[in-house]
Structure formats: C-alpha cells, structure tokens
Design a protein around this motif. Structure first.
Motif, PDB file in Angstrom:
ATOM      1  N   ASP A  31       0.836  -1.210   0.000  1.00 53.18           N
ATOM      2  CA  ASP A  31       0.000   0.000   0.000  1.00 53.18           C
ATOM      3  C   ASP A  31       0.865   1.251   0.000  1.00 53.18           C
ATOM      4  N   ALA A  32       1.900   1.258  -0.808  1.00 53.38           N
ATOM      5  CA  ALA A  32       2.812   2.402  -0.851  1.00 53.38           C
ATOM      6  C   ALA A  32       2.050   3.712  -1.033  1.00 53.38           C
ATOM      7  N   ILE A  83       8.932   6.422   6.615  1.00 55.71           N
ATOM      8  CA  ILE A  83       7.724   5.780   7.125  1.00 55.71           C
ATOM      9  C   ILE A  83       7.085   6.789   8.068  1.00 55.71           C
ATOM     10  N   GLU A  84       5.941   7.318   7.678  1.00 54.67           N
ATOM     11  CA  GLU A  84       5.300   8.376   8.443  1.00 54.67           C
ATOM     12  C   GLU A  84       4.137   7.826   9.259  1.00 54.67           C
ATOM     13  N   LEU A  92       4.237   4.363   3.961  1.00 52.39           N
ATOM     14  CA  LEU A  92       5.564   4.273   3.360  1.00 52.39           C
ATOM     15  C   LEU A  92       5.591   5.243   2.189  1.00 52.39           C
ATOM     16  N   ASP A  93       6.286   6.362   2.354  1.00 54.96           N
ATOM     17  CA  ASP A  93       6.304   7.417   1.340  1.00 54.96           C
ATOM     18  C   ASP A  93       7.390   7.122   0.316  1.00 54.96           C
ATOM     19  N   VAL A  94       7.039   6.288  -0.654  1.00 56.82           N
ATOM     20  CA  VAL A  94       7.990   5.890  -1.689  1.00 56.82           C
ATOM     21  C   VAL A  94       7.264   5.831  -3.026  1.00 56.82           C
ATOM     22  N   ASP A  95       7.976   6.138  -4.077  1.00 58.63           N
ATOM     23  CA  ASP A  95       7.418   6.008  -5.416  1.00 58.63           C
ATOM     24  C   ASP A  95       7.054   4.548  -5.660  1.00 58.63           C
ATOM     25  N   PRO A  96       5.777   4.209  -5.886  1.00 60.91           N
ATOM     26  CA  PRO A  96       5.400   2.809  -6.068  1.00 60.91           C
ATOM     27  C   PRO A  96       6.168   2.118  -7.183  1.00 60.91           C
ATOM     28  N   ASP A  97       6.573   2.873  -8.195  1.00 64.23           N
ATOM     29  CA  ASP A  97       7.251   2.248  -9.330  1.00 64.23           C
ATOM     30  C   ASP A  97       8.627   1.719  -8.956  1.00 64.23           C
ATOM     31  N   LEU A  98       9.142   2.087  -7.769  1.00 65.21           N
ATOM     32  CA  LEU A  98      10.414   1.533  -7.321  1.00 65.21           C
ATOM     33  C   LEU A  98      10.260   0.115  -6.785  1.00 65.21           C
TER      34      LEU A  98
END
Length: 509
Positions: A31-32, A83-84, A92-98
């Motif tokens: 669930d990015a 991680i907020e 998890l504040d990350v670009d899902p495409d990563l």
C-alpha cells in the motif's frame, strides 16, 4: 517482492531482516503512499496469533526498517524513504514504481491497453514478466502473504497467456514454441497452454506435432481425471486436422475458472537485457481483448509431484515461465483497462468483453436466485464479485460505473439497503482507492449473507469505520469479517430497535 523480499540501493543488496520484519515492510510496500492501520499491519504480519504486546514488537520492527532505509539512502547519496505516522496509520512514502510489484501492475495494465499497438503491448508484457524472480513474498509466513502470492501468481499467468496470444497474432509463433512447453510440462492438464502451443506449431508448419500434443493431453486427461478434452480443444484439434484454423480474434471472450495452485518453486533470474529482443515498453495485467475463440475456460490441473525442470533459457520470458504459477484459465477475460471503446462504424461506445462477462455473471446469479437455487446463485455471485474486483483494481474510473448497478442489485437481494440515492451510491462504488464501499460491498456478497431485514450499506460502512483501531479497508482481503458482522448487527439494532446480540440472528434460515 516478486520473489524473496530484497532491498537494493546503489547496486547493493541490503539485509532486510527476519521474516517478520520483512512482512512488516511488505505490508507497507503493498500500500505504498497509502496509510495502513496498526491493526491491519498486525493482522497482516501475525494473522490471528499476535505476540503478547504486538504494538511494541511492531514499533521495534518499524524502527529497524527506518534505519535500513536510511542506510539505503546513504549508499545512494539520496533522501531516505520515510515511514510516516498519520492519523489513519503508517505510510511508506515511496514512489510505487520503485517496487517490482507495483511496476508489474503498471506494465501489465499497459500491456492490456487495446489502444496501444500489439508490438508495444507484447513488449510491455515481456518487460513486466521479466520482473519475476520467483514466488512473491517467498518465505514469508501467514494468510495475508499467501493471499498476496495467490493474487499475483494469477496476474502473472494472465500476462503470460496474453503475451502468447499477442505473439501469435503478430505472426511470431516461434517465441511461443520456445517458451510455453516448460510451463505446459509443469502443468500437463491445463488445456489453454496446449491450445496455444497447438496453434503455434500449426502456424510453423508443424501440424503433425500439434496433433501429437493433442493426443498426449487427451491421454493424460483420461489417465488422471477420467475425462476428455473440453469442447474448445476438441474443436481446435479438428481445425488442425482439416487445416482450417481460424484467425485469433482480438475481441473474443473466454470463461474464467480458478483452481488451487501447487507450491511455487523459485527459479534463477534472467538478465534484463533480454527485454531488448521485444523492444521498449512497460506493461502489466490481465486483458480481455485477446482471447482465442477456441480457448477453453475449463481447467483441469493437478500438481505433477516432481520439481520443476531446469532448462537452458533461450528467451527472456523463459525464466518467467519456470516459476510455478496459479493454475488458472485466464485467457485474459479479466482485466480490460478500457471498458468503453468506440465502434468504428458509428462511434458509439461498446462494452468490453470482460465487463460483459461480469454483467452476465451478475444476471445469471439473479436468475438462479429467482429460481430458488441459492447455492448456484452464490457460486455465480462469487465469480462475478471477483471479476468486478479485478476490473476496478485495473481501472476503476472506467470499469466500475457499468458494473455498479449490478452490484447494487446484488446487495439488495442480500438484504442490504441504502439511505442515499442510487446515483450517489454508484459514485461510492467506483473507486476503491478513495472509499471503502467497494471492498465492504464485495465482502458482504462473498460471504453469501441473506439478511432478514434490510440494513443500510452507508450505516454499515460508517459503523465499520468508527470501530476503534480500524482503518477503512481498500482491499477486500483487509476487511475484518468480525468487525463487519458487528457493524451490520449495530446497524440493524439501530434501525429497527431490535435487541439482537448475535449476528446469526439477522440471517435468513
């Protein structure tokens, strides 16, 4: 995630910790950029057997994961992925495409886009399949990890079948011949793979080998299951005999059935440079516009009981074929991104085959219900809801609106009413990213509950959301059945002033 959990930074692979810590990270990556409630995280990681103080253990895992992400950022001279903690849960504040899992979804969706040319779609699907390194979340325990594995194995198989269909349509049968036999050998009773291979062999002038494959699968079906090939495979056999093989249609439809998969086995990776053979392109997910007219929706599958064969890789997709998959006949009946397409003659919108398939299933379930065949009605509703779930995950804006009326009717037959207009309710049912209505509605239908007195769906959802420690679910797998029962029970007691204490008292006998 499409294999063992792995974190890479600046070309280095970092130690991701124990299986439980990996499960925490996986539960956030899935669930990015969306909040995941603490209770949801605990359920995903420990199922129904959490430790004595699950929150403390969870906080410990999160702390170690944060340090790991900081280490990864240091190696890459970049900003650490955060991680907020938010009101609704952890994000998890990350670009899902990563993440390979999300990249596969994007690529598979591109491969399902019928507005693209077949070359671009085939390239996209090839790139998507190259992301696989084995069974998703390999080695992670628990029901949630198993559900993720099952779901993504199915998506992978969809992409494999769709890729083969497009390759045949493009006149490239050799790629199919070089790739599919390994998968067909692992699952010797799956008829659609034999149909694809027979078509490919016939296209290369090897009709005798195609007939041999049919004879072999017919014998296997007789020996293992005491049955004959399905009507579509028999028709294909006759077409090969007479040299009158029909051209695969871009818009034909095949029924969908799912069976339990054998235990997946990991396989070696393939160099991503092999994608160059198929050209550029991202691509993912099941499509509905590529079914072969003679492909059977009937699956006969059993585990072979022997480990998968290791063979020399000749094509970039060979690795993707070797990993054990969910044995499902999905000649892409699920997953059209473009629900509405313009008719070339009059410019009017036409509904894609998979939407039509879902509507037929909902309609058939209603007919069974009216005929007093509750078991048949429920089995059909389950198929319809699962297809609806796949479609709204791929493109909710386009795929959900034409199915919302059928979902509303099915809920009404189950005893679920609404205190808002149908027009409003339709808007709530179209996007699982922003409302819990699709997930909760699906669970209500999947459970097969028939309520004695109607309960408002909006009240059920509100009660569910206001349960302490619960965040609105966006996936049906995250709906807590016990919380949902309590929400329905509370809604019934509030509306009718009843004093029912057990959910079962609300159900029709």
């Amino acid at each position: 995630m499409l294999g063992e959990m792995e974190l890479r930074s600046a070309g280095q692979s970092l130690e991701v910790g124990t299986p439980r810590q990996q499960a925490v990270l996986a539960a956030l990556v899935v669930d990015a950029r969306r909040p995941v409630a603490i209770e949801t995280l605990i359920n995903r990681v420990w199922d129904h057997t959490p430790p004595a103080d699950p929150r403390a253990v969870l906080y410990s895992h999160l702390s170690r994961i944060r340090r790991l992400l900081t280490q990864a950022a240091t190696l890459a001279d970049g900003t650490a992925v955060r991680i907020e903690r938010r009101h609704a849960g952890y994000v998890l504040d990350v670009d899902p495409d990563l993440a390979d899992l999300h990249r596969f979804r994007r690529l598979a969706g591109q491969g399902s886009d019928r507005w693209l040319g077949d070359d671009a779609r085939a390239a996209a699907l090839a790139e998507a399949l190259l992301l696989w390194r084995g069974s998703p979340l390999a080695g992670l325990p628990g029901e949630w990890a198993a559900q993720v594995r099952d779901s993504w194995h199915q998506r992978r198989l969809d992409a494999v079948v769709q890729w083969a269909q497009i390759e045949l349509r493009l006149g490239r049968p050799t790629a199919v011949i070089n790739t599919l036999p390994d998968l067909a050998a692992e699952y010797p009773l799956v008829e659609p793979f034999e149909a694809l291979l027979m078509r490919a062999l016939h296209a290369t002038g090897r009709g005798a080998e195609a007939l041999d494959r049919y004879a072999a699968v017919r014998q296997r079906l007789a020996d293992k299951l005491g049955t004959d090939p399905g009507p579509e495979l028999r028709a294909l056999h006759q077409a090969v005999l007479h040299g009158e093989l029909p051209t695969p249609s871009r818009d034909s439809v095949t029924a969908v059935r799912t069976v339990t998969p054998p235990t997946p086995q990991p396989h070696p990776a393939v160099s991503t440079s092999a994608v160059a053979q198929y050209g550029p392109g991202p691509a993912p997910a099941p499509a509905d516009g590529d079914e072969l007219p003679t492909m059977s929706g009937r699956v006969n599958a059993v585990a072979t009981g022997t480990p998968p064969r290791r063979v020399r890789l000749q094509l970039p997709l060979r690795r993707t074929m070797l990993a054990a998959l969910v044995v499902v006949v999905l000649p892409a009946a699920i997953g059209s991104v473009h629900t509405f397409q313009r008719d070339k003659c009059n410019g009017s919108p036409s509904i894609s085959p998979s939407i039509e398939r879902a509507q037929v299933l909902f309609s058939t379930a209603q007919k069974f219900d009216q005929e007093g065949r509750p078991k048949d009605a429920q089995a059909t509703i389950v198929d319809a809801v699962r297809l609806y779930d796949e479609l709204i995950k791929l493109n909710p804006d386009q795929n959900a609106p034409p199915l919302a009326p059928a979902v509303i009717q099915a809920l009404g037959r189950a005893g679920v009413d609404f205190s808002v207009s149908e027009a409003v309710l339709r808007t709530w049912l179209v996007n699982p990213l922003y409302t819990p209505y699709p997930a909760i509605s699906q669970m209500l239908l999947l459970r097969g509950w028939q309520l004695e007195a109607p309960v408002y769906l909006d009240v059920i959802v509100s009660n569910y959301e206001h349960t302490p420690g619960i965040t609105s679910p966006r996936n049906v797998a995250d709906v807590r059945v016990d919380v949902l029962k309590a929400a329905v029970l509370e809604g019934s007691n509030t509306r009718y002033g009843t004093q029912a204490k057990d959910f079962e008292h609300l159900l029709k006998p």
